[in-house]
Design a protein around this motif. Structure first.
Motif, PDB file in Angstrom:
ATOM      1  N   THR A 316       0.831  -1.211   0.000  1.00 37.44           N
ATOM      2  CA  THR A 316       0.000   0.000   0.000  1.00 37.44           C
ATOM      3  C   THR A 316       0.860   1.254   0.000  1.00 37.44           C
ATOM      4  O   THR A 316       0.569   2.226  -0.701  1.00 37.44           O
ATOM      5  N   ALA A 317       1.940   1.233   0.774  1.00 46.72           N
ATOM      6  CA  ALA A 317       2.835   2.392   0.820  1.00 46.72           C
ATOM      7  C   ALA A 317       3.416   2.685  -0.559  1.00 46.72           C
ATOM      8  O   ALA A 317       3.543   3.853  -0.962  1.00 46.72           O
ATOM      9  N   SER A 318       3.762   1.622  -1.307  1.00 40.78           N
ATOM     10  CA  SER A 318       4.308   1.851  -2.647  1.00 40.78           C
ATOM     11  C   SER A 318       3.281   2.532  -3.542  1.00 40.78           C
ATOM     12  O   SER A 318       3.628   3.402  -4.360  1.00 40.78           O
ATOM     13  N   LEU A 319       2.012   2.161  -3.382  1.00 45.36           N
ATOM     14  CA  LEU A 319       0.944   2.784  -4.165  1.00 45.36           C
ATOM     15  C   LEU A 319       0.779   4.254  -3.790  1.00 45.36           C
ATOM     16  O   LEU A 319       0.687   5.129  -4.667  1.00 45.36           O
ATOM     17  N   LEU A 320       0.742   4.545  -2.501  1.00 47.59           N
ATOM     18  CA  LEU A 320       0.558   5.926  -2.048  1.00 47.59           C
ATOM     19  C   LEU A 320       1.731   6.800  -2.482  1.00 47.59           C
ATOM     20  O   LEU A 320       1.532   7.963  -2.876  1.00 47.59           O
ATOM     21  N   ILE A 321       2.943   6.261  -2.409  1.00 47.40           N
ATOM     22  CA  ILE A 321       4.119   7.037  -2.835  1.00 47.40           C
ATOM     23  C   ILE A 321       4.061   7.289  -4.336  1.00 47.40           C
ATOM     24  O   ILE A 321       4.321   8.416  -4.802  1.00 47.40           O
ATOM     25  N   ALA A 326       1.698  10.088  -0.351  1.00 40.78           N
ATOM     26  CA  ALA A 326       2.520   9.926   0.848  1.00 40.78           C
ATOM     27  C   ALA A 326       3.981  10.056   0.454  1.00 40.78           C
ATOM     28  O   ALA A 326       4.370   9.742  -0.678  1.00 40.78           O
ATOM     29  N   SER A 327       4.777  10.496   1.405  1.00 39.29           N
ATOM     30  CA  SER A 327       6.229  10.571   1.230  1.00 39.29           C
ATOM     31  C   SER A 327       6.853  10.398   2.600  1.00 39.29           C
ATOM     32  O   SER A 327       6.326  10.896   3.602  1.00 39.29           O
ATOM     33  N   SER A 436       9.166  -8.380   0.514  1.00 37.47           N
ATOM     34  CA  SER A 436      10.390  -7.797   1.079  1.00 37.47           C
ATOM     35  C   SER A 436      11.553  -7.909   0.106  1.00 37.47           C
ATOM     36  O   SER A 436      12.385  -6.991  -0.004  1.00 37.47           O
ATOM     37  N   ALA A 437      11.637  -9.027  -0.598  1.00 36.29           N
ATOM     38  CA  ALA A 437      12.711  -9.211  -1.579  1.00 36.29           C
ATOM     39  C   ALA A 437      12.597  -8.186  -2.703  1.00 36.29           C
ATOM     40  O   ALA A 437      13.616  -7.668  -3.187  1.00 36.29           O
ATOM     41  N   THR A 438      11.360  -7.892  -3.122  1.00 35.52           N
ATOM     42  CA  THR A 438      11.149  -6.905  -4.182  1.00 35.52           C
ATOM     43  C   THR A 438      11.600  -5.518  -3.735  1.00 35.52           C
ATOM     44  O   THR A 438      12.215  -4.773  -4.498  1.00 35.52           O
ATOM     45  N   VAL A 439      11.303  -5.171  -2.475  1.00 36.03           N
ATOM     46  CA  VAL A 439      11.745  -3.877  -1.956  1.00 36.03           C
ATOM     47  C   VAL A 439      13.279  -3.827  -1.897  1.00 36.03           C
ATOM     48  O   VAL A 439      13.906  -2.843  -2.318  1.00 36.03           O
ATOM     49  N   GLN A 440      13.900  -4.881  -1.398  1.00 38.45           N
ATOM     50  CA  GLN A 440      15.357  -4.883  -1.234  1.00 38.45           C
ATOM     51  C   GLN A 440      16.070  -4.742  -2.581  1.00 38.45           C
ATOM     52  O   GLN A 440      17.048  -3.993  -2.707  1.00 38.45           O
ATOM     53  N   SER A 441      15.584  -5.468  -3.605  1.00 41.79           N
ATOM     54  CA  SER A 441      16.279  -5.463  -4.902  1.00 41.79           C
ATOM     55  C   SER A 441      15.737  -4.408  -5.855  1.00 41.79           C
ATOM     56  O   SER A 441      16.406  -4.058  -6.829  1.00 41.79           O
ATOM     57  N   GLY A 442      14.508  -3.940  -5.600  1.00 48.45           N
ATOM     58  CA  GLY A 442      13.894  -2.949  -6.467  1.00 48.45           C
ATOM     59  C   GLY A 442      13.123  -3.524  -7.630  1.00 48.45           C
ATOM     60  O   GLY A 442      12.518  -2.787  -8.411  1.00 48.45           O
ATOM     61  N   SER A 469      12.950   5.932  -7.135  1.00 44.11           N
ATOM     62  CA  SER A 469      12.640   6.774  -5.982  1.00 44.11           C
ATOM     63  C   SER A 469      11.700   6.074  -5.013  1.00 44.11           C
ATOM     64  O   SER A 469      11.875   6.166  -3.786  1.00 44.11           O
ATOM     65  N   THR A 470      10.713   5.354  -5.545  1.00 43.21           N
ATOM     66  CA  THR A 470       9.780   4.639  -4.670  1.00 43.21           C
ATOM     67  C   THR A 470      10.502   3.518  -3.932  1.00 43.21           C
ATOM     68  O   THR A 470      10.278   3.303  -2.734  1.00 43.21           O
ATOM     69  N   ALA A 471      11.363   2.787  -4.635  1.00 44.03           N
ATOM     70  CA  ALA A 471      12.120   1.720  -3.997  1.00 44.03           C
ATOM     71  C   ALA A 471      12.975   2.275  -2.867  1.00 44.03           C
ATOM     72  O   ALA A 471      13.054   1.674  -1.778  1.00 44.03           O
ATOM     73  N   GLN A 472      13.608   3.416  -3.105  1.00 38.75           N
ATOM     74  CA  GLN A 472      14.457   4.005  -2.080  1.00 38.75           C
ATOM     75  C   GLN A 472      13.642   4.422  -0.861  1.00 38.75           C
ATOM     76  O   GLN A 472      14.053   4.208   0.281  1.00 38.75           O
ATOM     77  N   GLU A 473      12.465   4.995  -1.087  1.00 41.61           N
ATOM     78  CA  GLU A 473      11.613   5.400   0.037  1.00 41.61           C
ATOM     79  C   GLU A 473      11.131   4.188   0.834  1.00 41.61           C
ATOM     80  O   GLU A 473      11.087   4.216   2.071  1.00 41.61           O
ATOM     81  N   LEU A 474      10.754   3.120   0.133  1.00 42.08           N
ATOM     82  CA  LEU A 474      10.301   1.917   0.829  1.00 42.08           C
ATOM     83  C   LEU A 474      11.420   1.330   1.687  1.00 42.08           C
ATOM     84  O   LEU A 474      11.188   0.888   2.820  1.00 42.08           O
TER      85      LEU A 474
END
Length: 552
Positions: A316-321, A326-327, A436-442, A469-474
């Motif tokens: 959800t956070a990735s969608l809002l960003i 959201a930021s 979590s793996a998707t966030v870590q690797s982008g 940018s979204t990956a970095q924020e997550l």
């Protein structure tokens, strides 16, 4: 001698036969009344009781040699009809001889008789047995048997007394000889990432997965079932093995299981009685550990379907960003309550954050910070984001059975509930480890247990990846949560590139929520579920931490 067609060769036995025949005729033609008696008297071919019968002549030595030789010649030539016709039970003999010719894979059959012992002729059998399999070498087969020559009732001809033991001394009625593989499926060894064999004894919770891999990949594993010559009963069950043609050679199926991580995963869930955990390598998608407790229960780690609670706030956070709603460091509301679609949502213990940022709300797992954005979203936005970026809801091919995540399109209150991993959202530890793996690797890399190169299968591909940018924020949001947020206590002492998220999913009828926890550390992402246990950080967090710590 078992056949009723054979002539007995002693006077005493002959008299017994006559007596039985006479009794049978009497019974068939009448009863105990006068009419029955008259019928017996009128039977012209009946033998009066006590009348002596002529004893048949025994078979001569010449007849023994001739009858046995004719049988041996026909059998050797594969003329089963003629060979069976030279016995006193052609029908039964034909079944056994045909099966031997058609199912035993014999070649070069040779029969060597010895000198007769009266009417009995011993003989030696030699042949080569082969399977319809180029990888199994033909093998020699030798044994000895014997037959008996008798005089056939009615014709008076010398014939072979039929008995399955003539063909092989271990053969009995309603049994046949056949050659075939030792097992229907060849033995299969399932290997870990180092090429060592994985066993259910060492890793109990892998039991159903190992069984599925052996069945699923048996034909492709390169193993051979071996071969044997055997006696089978009428149901095809093996009665006795007569000759081994080849030992079974196991096939091999590779997996991505890391034995060190697998042992840690097994130990971590076993200590909690009811738990599941999965570890995935973000850089490849390789599944490096999977464990369930109880070990003989459902494979919840791969096939479970549970509301993931607040761990889903990562998606959800990735969608809002992405939508600019959201930021991480921007101000963001976290009220005690927020109403949407007729439902009033609240935070755990009704907390609120005044003047906080989105990072504050994410680290504290504030429900209303996410639900407050529901009015700005379309009903299908969350499902599209989950599928297109995180691969959830696509069809995964991990090498065994899996449930690949479900984020249905919902509206009003149910849509708002989905934003915090409730409503109709359903996940399992495999799905959340992948998040979590998707966030870590982008980028989404479909998890797999069996390398796709083994069977050339295609893996699921997400239509788009996380923006940089979204990956970095997550990653910054998950890192803060791991360092000084709701995941900090469980992950204490673990350094490196680390991020985490807790979750507690309420379920109607349960006294306690289902505990969730997902985290990554360097190139390892792990997620755990401990049903009906309470807070995610307290109950599922230690399971994940133990696996992460095992990597060193």
């Amino acid at each position: 001698m078992r056949s009723g067609q054979r002539i007995a060769v002693t006077a005493g036995v002959c008299a017994a036969v006559v007596s039985v025949v006479g009794f049978g005729a009497y019974s068939l033609l009448g009863g105990d009344d006068d009419e029955g008696t008259a019928n017996v008297a009128s039977t012209s071919d009946s033998t009066p009781s006590g009348t002596p019968t002529e004893e048949p002549e025994p078979v001569t030595d010449e007849e023994v040699l001739a009858a046995s030789a004719a049988f041996f010649d026909a059998w050797t030539l594969g003329d089963t009809a003629t060979a069976a016709g030279l016995t006193d039970d052609p029908q039964s003999a034909r079944v056994v001889l045909d099966a031997l010719a058609e199912r035993a894979g014999l070649a070069g059959l040779a029969l060597e008789p010895s000198a007769p012992d009266g009417a009995t002729v011993p003989f030696a059998v030699s042949a080569t047995v082969s399977l319809d399999d180029d990888e199994v070498e033909p093998a020699p087969w030798e044994y000895t048997s014997a037959l008996e020559v008798v005089r056939e009732r009615g014709t008076g001809e010398a014939v072979v007394a039929w008995d399955p033991a003539v063909i092989h001394p271990a053969l009995d009625d309603d049994q046949l000889i056949e050659a075939g593989p030792v097992d229907e499926l060849p033995p299969v060894e399932v290997l870990d990432v180092n090429g060592d064999v994985l066993t259910a004894e060492d890793h109990p919770s892998l039991t159903p997965i190992l069984a599925d891999l052996r069945e699923r990949y048996g034909d492709a594993s390169g193993g051979t079932a071996g071969g044997e010559l055997r006696i089978v009963d009428a149901e095809g069950e093996t009665v006795e093995r007569l000759l081994e043609l080849a030992e079974p050679a196991p096939g091999q199926v590779p997996t991505t299981i890391d034995p060190v991580l697998q042992a840690a995963a097994e130990e971590s869930v076993a200590a909690r009685g009811n738990a599941s955990v999965v570890a995935v390598q973000p850089s490849t998608g390789a599944i490096q550990a999977v464990a369930n407790a109880p070990a003989d229960g459902m494979n919840t780690a791969f096939e479970g379907s549970y509301a993931p609670g607040s761990t889903f706030k990562i998606v959800t956070a990735s969608l809002l960003i992405d939508r600019g709603l959201a930021s991480a460091n921007a101000a963001h509301p976290c009220p005690k309550y927020f109403e949407h679609g007729g439902w009033r949502f609240q935070n755990l213990d009704e907390f609120e954050i005044e003047g906080g940022t989105f990072a504050d709300s994410f680290a504290a797992s504030c429900n209303t910070a996410f639900i407050s954005q529901a009015p700005e979203l379309a009903d299908d936005d969350l499902g599209n984001q989950a599928r297109d970026v995180f691969g959830l809801g696509l069809t995964w091919s991990i090498g065994t059975t899996s449930m690949d995540g479900t984020v249905p399109t919902q509206s009003d209150a149910q849509m708002a509930a989905s934003l915090i991993g409730q409503g109709g959202v359903r996940m399992n530890p495999l799905n959340m480890a992948s998040v979590s793996a998707t966030v870590q690797s982008g980028v989404f890399r479909q998890p797999y247990l069996v390398p796709p190169s083994f069977d050339n299968r295609a893996l699921a591909q997400a239509p788009r990846g996380l923006s940089g940018s979204t990956a970095q924020e997550l990653r910054s949001l998950m890192n803060r949560t791991a360092v000084n947020g709701s995941a900090a206590e469980a992950l204490a002492g673990l350094g490196g590139d680390i991020g985490g998220k807790t979750g507690s999913a309420e379920v109607d009828g349960q006294d306690l929520p289902n505990a969730w926890f997902t985290a990554y550390r360097n190139d390892l992402a792990v997620a755990a579920l401990v049903p009906e246990s309470g807070h995610g950080g307290t109950n599922a967090g230690p399971v994940v931490a133990e696996v992460l710590r095992a990597r060193g």
